[in-house]
Design a protein around this motif. Sequence first.
Motif, PDB file in Angstrom:
ATOM      1  N   LEU A   1       0.856  -1.157   0.227  1.00  0.00           N
ATOM      2  CA  LEU A   1       0.113  -0.299   0.058  1.00  0.00           C
ATOM      3  C   LEU A   1       0.805   1.433   0.111  1.00  0.00           C
ATOM      4  CD1 LEU A   1      -2.783  -0.965   2.726  1.00  0.00           C
ATOM      5  CD2 LEU A   1      -3.006  -0.999   0.002  1.00  0.00           C
ATOM      6  N   GLY A   2       2.042   1.145   0.299  1.00  0.00           N
ATOM      7  CA  GLY A   2       3.084   2.419   0.271  1.00  0.00           C
ATOM      8  C   GLY A   2       2.731   3.020   1.686  1.00  0.00           C
ATOM      9  N   THR A   3       2.220   2.380   2.661  1.00  0.00           N
ATOM     10  CA  THR A   3       1.818   3.012   3.969  1.00  0.00           C
ATOM     11  C   THR A   3       2.963   3.687   4.700  1.00  0.00           C
ATOM     12  OG1 THR A   3       0.052   1.294   4.314  1.00  0.00           O
ATOM     13  CG2 THR A   3       0.692   2.766   6.261  1.00  0.00           C
ATOM     14  N   ILE A   4       4.033   3.344   4.738  1.00  0.00           N
ATOM     15  CA  ILE A   4       5.314   3.819   4.986  1.00  0.00           C
ATOM     16  C   ILE A   4       6.128   4.643   4.079  1.00  0.00           C
ATOM     17  CG2 ILE A   4       7.236   3.776   6.869  1.00  0.00           C
ATOM     18  CD1 ILE A   4       4.514   3.089   8.111  1.00  0.00           C
ATOM     19  N   ALA A   5       6.404   5.904   4.497  1.00  0.00           N
ATOM     20  CA  ALA A   5       7.131   6.520   3.484  1.00  0.00           C
ATOM     21  C   ALA A   5       8.809   6.743   3.994  1.00  0.00           C
ATOM     22  CB  ALA A   5       6.432   7.768   3.067  1.00  0.00           C
ATOM     23  N   THR A   6       9.608   6.884   3.246  1.00  0.00           N
ATOM     24  CA  THR A   6      10.952   7.273   3.467  1.00  0.00           C
ATOM     25  C   THR A   6      11.266   8.591   2.817  1.00  0.00           C
ATOM     26  OG1 THR A   6      11.535   4.867   3.694  1.00  0.00           O
ATOM     27  CG2 THR A   6      13.472   6.624   3.349  1.00  0.00           C
ATOM     28  N   LEU A   7      11.682   9.489   3.777  1.00  0.00           N
ATOM     29  CA  LEU A   7      11.995  10.898   3.264  1.00  0.00           C
ATOM     30  C   LEU A   7      13.156  11.303   3.659  1.00  0.00           C
ATOM     31  CD1 LEU A   7       8.721  12.061   4.551  1.00  0.00           C
ATOM     32  CD2 LEU A   7       9.141  11.827   2.274  1.00  0.00           C
ATOM     33  N   PRO A   8      13.906  12.208   2.886  1.00  0.00           N
ATOM     34  CA  PRO A   8      15.452  12.699   3.265  1.00  0.00           C
ATOM     35  C   PRO A   8      14.882  13.912   4.241  1.00  0.00           C
ATOM     36  CG  PRO A   8      14.548  13.831   1.128  1.00  0.00           C
ATOM     37  CD  PRO A   8      13.511  12.437   1.673  1.00  0.00           C
ATOM     38  N   ASP A   9      15.755  14.000   5.280  1.00  0.00           N
ATOM     39  CA  ASP A   9      15.775  15.292   6.154  1.00  0.00           C
ATOM     40  C   ASP A   9      16.847  15.612   6.516  1.00  0.00           C
ATOM     41  OD1 ASP A   9      14.032  16.424   8.493  1.00  0.00           O
ATOM     42  OD2 ASP A   9      16.023  15.954   9.317  1.00  0.00           O
ATOM     43  N   ASP A  10      17.216  17.130   6.504  1.00  0.00           N
ATOM     44  CA  ASP A  10      18.504  17.937   6.491  1.00  0.00           C
ATOM     45  C   ASP A  10      19.077  17.687   8.084  1.00  0.00           C
ATOM     46  OD1 ASP A  10      18.051  18.831   4.075  1.00  0.00           O
ATOM     47  OD2 ASP A  10      17.475  20.708   4.721  1.00  0.00           O
ATOM     48  N   GLU A  11      18.615  17.086   8.868  1.00  0.00           N
ATOM     49  CA  GLU A  11      19.043  17.107  10.171  1.00  0.00           C
ATOM     50  C   GLU A  11      19.372  15.663  10.778  1.00  0.00           C
ATOM     51  OE1 GLU A  11      17.290  20.677  13.010  1.00  0.00           O
ATOM     52  OE2 GLU A  11      15.759  19.663  11.954  1.00  0.00           O
TER      53      GLU A  11
END
Length: 395
Positions: free
Chosen positions: A330-340
């Motif tokens: 389902l794509g329920t968990i997203a992985t995102l870039p974070d500067d910190e």
Amino acid sequence: MADALSGIRVLDAATLFAGPLAATMLADYGAEVIKIEHPNGDPVRGHGAQRDGVGLWWKMLGRGKQAMTLYLGSPEGQEIFRRMVADADVVIENFRPGTLERWGLGYEELRRINPGIVLARVTGFGQTGPYAKRPGFGTLAEAMSGFAAITGEPDGPPTLPPFGLADGIAALATSFAVLTALRAREHTGSGQVVDLAIIEPILTLLGPQIIAYDQLGVLQERTGNRSNNNAPRNTYRTRDGGWVAISTSAQSIAERVVRLVGRPDLAEQPWFASGAERAQHADELDEAVGSWIAERDRAEVIEAFEQAQAAIAPIYTAADIVQDPQYEALGTIATLPDDELGPVRMQNVLFRLSETPGQISSTGPPIGAHTEEVLARYDVTGAALDELRDKGVIR
């Protein structure tokens, strides 16, 4: 293709959970959300778990937003806010009733500036009534709505949830209310006030308690994990120490369960034909189902139930959720870039639209990350910006 809410500008002047989460949901589907924080920051930045001093809850709650600081209690902050309202569509706030009015920023003033503005006011008890000016949090709503009274074991105390349940439900209701008001504006050309009391949406989700009391004088009692409407319905421990949950809301499912655990005789009992009557025999049913499950490992139990087309689910922690193939599909968990923090995982958007699916554009930014950028739109630059910073109006 443009996002569904592209072109909608939201000023998120709320703190902590319900109001800001409503704004987060709007941001997920394309609304431009400007998070207005006190120069000290939204308290949620320091709430809950942190990594290297960075609040993790904020990373989720602040996602997709532009973060600016502005002290609305100052004349300078109020003047800038008025200018921002002029080209906004929505303001979300959760100050105690009367606070915006005291600052000269009540609805009458805001609609004088912008007749189309929608002002969403999210408070514990609403804008009117004897409790209106009390401090209000989700915990109080969980208590007053009747949720706590029906949650927990029969011989135990009323139980509160270990997370912001009432706030989350209020956030969903607020986002729906905002979209309803924006739809109405298409017909009338005018904005309006959304008065949302956190004590109300959770009450609606608790089902027919009010009408049952009104018509029958019945009060729902605590039943632990059991249901008054069907059985077997409980959590059960497996041989390897895992836990599973079973629901038999459908009669056919209940019959499949007792046959699977080797007790077809139970399905022949006169009381088995009704969910409410099965609930009266929950001890007998739990013994039959629970003893069968206790002799098997969780994977074996789940496989057997699936083959029998009976409803079952493993009881998960976050560690299980991030590995589950259904959530992955389902794509329920997203992985995102974070500067910190580098790559971070969090819950994805609430639902999938086929043409305008929504997306998380960014994680929650550092405090004041977009202050200069936002203020530049209103010609606040250079010396004016420095003066605001020196006065503590911005950070």
